[in-house]
Design a protein around this motif. Structure first.
Motif, PDB file in Angstrom:
ATOM      1  N   THR A 172       8.791 -10.155  10.185  1.00  0.00           N
ATOM      2  CA  THR A 172       8.139 -10.280  11.487  1.00  0.00           C
ATOM      3  C   THR A 172       8.618  -9.201  12.447  1.00  0.00           C
ATOM      4  N   ILE A 173       9.921  -8.968  12.466  1.00  0.00           N
ATOM      5  CA  ILE A 173      10.468  -7.930  13.339  1.00  0.00           C
ATOM      6  C   ILE A 173       9.955  -6.556  12.910  1.00  0.00           C
ATOM      7  N   ARG A 174       9.868  -6.335  11.627  1.00  0.00           N
ATOM      8  CA  ARG A 174       9.329  -5.058  11.156  1.00  0.00           C
ATOM      9  C   ARG A 174       7.889  -4.875  11.626  1.00  0.00           C
ATOM     10  N   LEU A 190      16.978  -7.497   7.881  1.00  0.00           N
ATOM     11  CA  LEU A 190      16.143  -6.486   8.527  1.00  0.00           C
ATOM     12  C   LEU A 190      16.505  -5.090   8.041  1.00  0.00           C
ATOM     13  N   ALA A 191      17.782  -4.813   7.855  1.00  0.00           N
ATOM     14  CA  ALA A 191      18.189  -3.514   7.321  1.00  0.00           C
ATOM     15  C   ALA A 191      17.543  -3.272   5.962  1.00  0.00           C
ATOM     16  N   PRO A 212       4.565  -9.037  23.247  1.00  0.00           N
ATOM     17  CA  PRO A 212       5.641  -9.451  24.156  1.00  0.00           C
ATOM     18  C   PRO A 212       6.500 -10.582  23.606  1.00  0.00           C
ATOM     19  N   ASP A 213       5.868 -11.607  23.030  1.00  0.00           N
ATOM     20  CA  ASP A 213       6.591 -12.784  22.562  1.00  0.00           C
ATOM     21  C   ASP A 213       6.018 -13.225  21.220  1.00  0.00           C
ATOM     22  N   VAL A 214       6.894 -13.351  20.235  1.00  0.00           N
ATOM     23  CA  VAL A 214       6.471 -13.767  18.894  1.00  0.00           C
ATOM     24  C   VAL A 214       7.391 -14.889  18.435  1.00  0.00           C
ATOM     25  N   SER A 215       6.812 -16.038  18.111  1.00  0.00           N
ATOM     26  CA  SER A 215       7.587 -17.167  17.590  1.00  0.00           C
ATOM     27  C   SER A 215       7.413 -17.271  16.088  1.00  0.00           C
ATOM     28  N   ASN A 267      14.335   3.012  18.343  1.00  0.00           N
ATOM     29  CA  ASN A 267      14.193   1.566  18.429  1.00  0.00           C
ATOM     30  C   ASN A 267      15.565   0.901  18.469  1.00  0.00           C
ATOM     31  N   VAL A 268      15.649  -0.198  19.203  1.00  0.00           N
ATOM     32  CA  VAL A 268      16.867  -1.006  19.239  1.00  0.00           C
ATOM     33  C   VAL A 268      16.485  -2.462  19.004  1.00  0.00           C
ATOM     34  N   VAL A 269      17.132  -3.083  18.031  1.00  0.00           N
ATOM     35  CA  VAL A 269      16.924  -4.508  17.763  1.00  0.00           C
ATOM     36  C   VAL A 269      18.214  -5.234  18.126  1.00  0.00           C
TER      37      VAL A 269
END
Length: 226
Positions: A201-203, A15-16, A215-218, A70-72
């Motif tokens: 996906t997180i990005r 992710l970084a 809210p929710d992503v699989s 933002n916080v992951v």
């Protein structure tokens, strides 16, 4: 600024790399050497050496970070074992890192995240949706993490803060390698989701337009041969 916990490897490091150049980054971990190397690789990110089992230190550690948008919450631990076999110490450590730490870190960062109308992402697991034999302590922590995110989402909506949970399936990370060893199986990264896919996906969740909340992503493995 976007803060990523558990950034020294696996999904966090991917992710970084995915956010480099578009997000100013704060990368949390316990290994100062690995964090510094990754910060240099992605171009000037800021390291945050922090022991997630010591929530009493969080306030002082983040006091000088400035604006955090933002916080992951990506850091996590796993130790497989049957309920009949796992000692309380395993449960305590798993819950401390996987649940208490995200809750405590969120609490101390909320004033700046609210001011920035930012986004909180909780990296969960398929084990946060279903508990299988041998996974009780880890699944319990991930079910609790889901509850934390769900409650927080409604609590922070009036402040303009978005809260999302991402549920990756089995991903090719050092943690997965450990899990396969505990299961007595072989580890082949090609059998699992690429960490870069989860990172993408997180990005997407972080960069989604402000008129939407996810809210929710699989994220599940694609079909063989795809």
């Amino acid at each position: 600024m976007t803060l990523i916990t558990g950034a020294a490897g696996g999904i966090g490091a991917a992710l970084a790399r995915a956010l480099a150049g578009t997000h100013d980054l704060i990368l949390q971990g316990r290994d100062e050497g690995r964090l510094s190397a990754l910060c240099s690789e992605v171009g000037g990110a800021r390291p945050l050496v922090l022991d997630l089992t010591r929530p009493g230190t969080f306030g002082e550690a983040v006091a000088g970070l400035g604006r955090v948008t933002n916080v992951v919450h990506n850091a996590g631990v796993v130790e497989l074992g049957a309920v009949a076999e796992q000692p309380p110490e395993v449960w305590t450590h798993t819950l401390a890192v996987n649940v208490v730490a995200p809750a405590a870190l969120t609490r101390v960062l909320l004033p700046t995240v609210r001011a920035e109308r930012g986004t909180l992402v909780f990296v969960n697991s398929g084990a946060g949706l279903r508990a299988n034999p041998g996974w009780a302590s880890y699944a319990a922590s991930k079910f609790a993490l889901r509850a934390l995110a769900d409650a927080l989402r409604d609590e922070e909506a009036p402040h303009g803060v978005r809260v999302s949970t991402v549920y990756p399936g089995r991903t090719a990370t050092p943690m997965q390698q450990k899990v396969r060893a505990q299961e007595g199986g072989e580890y082949d990264p090609a059998d699992f989701i690429d960490p870069a896919t989860v990172a993408a996906t997180i990005r997407f969740v972080l960069d989604a337009p402000r008129d939407a909340t996810l809210p929710d992503v699989s994220v599940r493995p694609g079909p063989r041969g795809a």
